[in-house]
Design a protein around this motif. Structure first.
Motif, PDB file in Angstrom:
ATOM      1  N   ILE A 124       0.860  -1.189   0.000  1.00 51.69           N
ATOM      2  CA  ILE A 124       0.000   0.000   0.000  1.00 51.69           C
ATOM      3  C   ILE A 124       0.890   1.230   0.000  1.00 51.69           C
ATOM      4  O   ILE A 124       1.648   1.447   0.936  1.00 51.69           O
ATOM      5  CB  ILE A 124      -0.928   0.003   1.231  1.00 51.69           C
ATOM      6  CG1 ILE A 124      -1.829  -1.218   1.202  1.00 51.69           C
ATOM      7  CG2 ILE A 124      -1.749   1.283   1.282  1.00 51.69           C
ATOM      8  CD1 ILE A 124      -2.591  -1.443   2.477  1.00 51.69           C
ATOM      9  N   GLU A 125       0.764   2.016  -1.051  1.00 60.15           N
ATOM     10  CA  GLU A 125       1.608   3.203  -1.163  1.00 60.15           C
ATOM     11  C   GLU A 125       0.821   4.496  -1.019  1.00 60.15           C
ATOM     12  O   GLU A 125       1.368   5.577  -1.189  1.00 60.15           O
ATOM     13  CB  GLU A 125       2.341   3.170  -2.500  1.00 60.15           C
ATOM     14  CG  GLU A 125       3.276   1.981  -2.621  1.00 60.15           C
ATOM     15  CD  GLU A 125       3.950   1.902  -3.983  1.00 60.15           C
ATOM     16  OE1 GLU A 125       3.787   2.854  -4.773  1.00 60.15           O
ATOM     17  OE2 GLU A 125       4.625   0.908  -4.233  1.00 60.15           O
ATOM     18  N   SER A 126      -0.469   4.393  -0.706  1.00 55.52           N
ATOM     19  CA  SER A 126      -1.307   5.591  -0.662  1.00 55.52           C
ATOM     20  C   SER A 126      -1.061   6.464   0.563  1.00 55.52           C
ATOM     21  O   SER A 126      -1.512   7.593   0.605  1.00 55.52           O
ATOM     22  CB  SER A 126      -2.782   5.205  -0.732  1.00 55.52           C
ATOM     23  OG  SER A 126      -3.111   4.308   0.286  1.00 55.52           O
ATOM     24  N   ARG A 178      -6.617   0.512  -4.203  1.00 58.88           N
ATOM     25  CA  ARG A 178      -6.529   1.780  -4.935  1.00 58.88           C
ATOM     26  C   ARG A 178      -6.487   2.939  -3.938  1.00 58.88           C
ATOM     27  O   ARG A 178      -7.286   2.976  -3.006  1.00 58.88           O
ATOM     28  CB  ARG A 178      -7.757   1.909  -5.833  1.00 58.88           C
ATOM     29  CG  ARG A 178      -7.760   3.116  -6.703  1.00 58.88           C
ATOM     30  CD  ARG A 178      -9.079   3.168  -7.518  1.00 58.88           C
ATOM     31  NE  ARG A 178      -9.326   4.498  -7.986  1.00 58.88           N
ATOM     32  CZ  ARG A 178      -9.850   5.488  -7.289  1.00 58.88           C
ATOM     33  NH1 ARG A 178     -10.207   5.294  -6.055  1.00 58.88           N
ATOM     34  NH2 ARG A 178     -10.040   6.670  -7.819  1.00 58.88           N
ATOM     35  N   PRO A 179      -5.554   3.883  -4.122  1.00 60.69           N
ATOM     36  CA  PRO A 179      -5.495   5.021  -3.196  1.00 60.69           C
ATOM     37  C   PRO A 179      -6.733   5.915  -3.308  1.00 60.69           C
ATOM     38  O   PRO A 179      -7.297   6.069  -4.392  1.00 60.69           O
ATOM     39  CB  PRO A 179      -4.239   5.781  -3.611  1.00 60.69           C
ATOM     40  CG  PRO A 179      -3.752   5.182  -4.861  1.00 60.69           C
ATOM     41  CD  PRO A 179      -4.517   3.941  -5.142  1.00 60.69           C
ATOM     42  N   THR A 228      -8.176   9.843  -2.282  1.00 57.06           N
ATOM     43  CA  THR A 228      -7.872  11.183  -1.788  1.00 57.06           C
ATOM     44  C   THR A 228      -8.930  11.566  -0.754  1.00 57.06           C
ATOM     45  O   THR A 228      -9.941  10.869  -0.584  1.00 57.06           O
ATOM     46  CB  THR A 228      -7.887  12.209  -2.933  1.00 57.06           C
ATOM     47  OG1 THR A 228      -9.219  12.282  -3.463  1.00 57.06           O
ATOM     48  CG2 THR A 228      -6.898  11.844  -4.028  1.00 57.06           C
ATOM     49  N   TYR A 280      -7.302   4.121   1.263  1.00 54.74           N
ATOM     50  CA  TYR A 280      -7.243   3.211   0.124  1.00 54.74           C
ATOM     51  C   TYR A 280      -8.434   2.276   0.214  1.00 54.74           C
ATOM     52  O   TYR A 280      -8.985   2.022   1.278  1.00 54.74           O
ATOM     53  CB  TYR A 280      -5.917   2.447   0.078  1.00 54.74           C
ATOM     54  CG  TYR A 280      -5.902   1.182   0.901  1.00 54.74           C
ATOM     55  CD1 TYR A 280      -6.218  -0.048   0.331  1.00 54.74           C
ATOM     56  CD2 TYR A 280      -5.606   1.208   2.250  1.00 54.74           C
ATOM     57  CE1 TYR A 280      -6.220  -1.207   1.088  1.00 54.74           C
ATOM     58  CE2 TYR A 280      -5.609   0.059   3.011  1.00 54.74           C
ATOM     59  CZ  TYR A 280      -5.921  -1.142   2.421  1.00 54.74           C
ATOM     60  OH  TYR A 280      -5.937  -2.289   3.166  1.00 54.74           O
TER      61      TYR A 280
END
Length: 173
Positions: free
Chosen positions: A66-68, A113-114, A116, A109
């Motif tokens: 997870i990079e969000s 999917r991240p 906003t 996320y």
């Protein structure tokens, strides 16, 4: 990360990330313990709301892919690990933030999917899953009723035409 306590904390966070279908990152600066307990109760049915350590959370998130949350882990952070309906959790967070503006939703996320901050707000504006399923079922029933009426129309028109012809022939005779 030689400290076994930190390694255990990262392992626990990884488990929470893997067990959840979504997560919402918040900043809770200025909220009291009582307010945090109230927030936890409001999301308990669909999520676990946990205060997290920023660096350990970043490590755990990266390890599970997870990079969000990169660059967002600043200040006092807490994450709602969603195991139920993400819409209900987003609504609970939005409603709590209306009464307690100190709660800031930073992002999250969902399904890998991240999200906003604005996307989390849009998620909160959606109707619940049950309402959407009800509307979908109503649309299907309406379409089936319309199709049945369309298929029945030529038959009933033919019956009316035959009846009119029979009545006309009786009048002529």
């Amino acid at each position: 990360m030689a400290n076994p306590e930190k390694a255990a904390a990262v392992a626990e966070l990884k488990e929470l990330f893997n067990a959840s279908n979504a997560a919402v990152l918040t900043e809770y600066r200025g909220l009291s313990v009582g307010q945090l307990q109230q927030l936890r109760r409001s999301v308990r049915e669909n999520a676990n709301y946990a205060v997290v350590k920023n660096t350990l959370t970043e490590i755990a998130a990266k390890e599970v892919g997870i990079e969000s949350f990169e660059g967002q882990m600043t200040g006092p952070s807490a994450i709602a690990f969603v195991h139920g309906d993400a819409v209900d959790v987003a609504k609970a967070l939005r409603d709590f933030a209306k009464d307690n503006p100190q709660l800031i939703v930073k992002g999250g996320y969902m399904d890998g999917r991240p999200l906003t901050e604005d996307e989390v707000k849009k998620l909160a504006d959606l109707e619940s899953r049950e309402v959407l399923l009800g509307k979908l079922a109503g649309a299907f029933i309406g379409a089936q009723t319309k199709a049945a009426a369309t298929f029945q129309a030529p038959i009933s028109k033919m019956v009316r035409t035959v009846e009119a012809l029979r009545a006309k022939q009786e009048d002529a005779a």
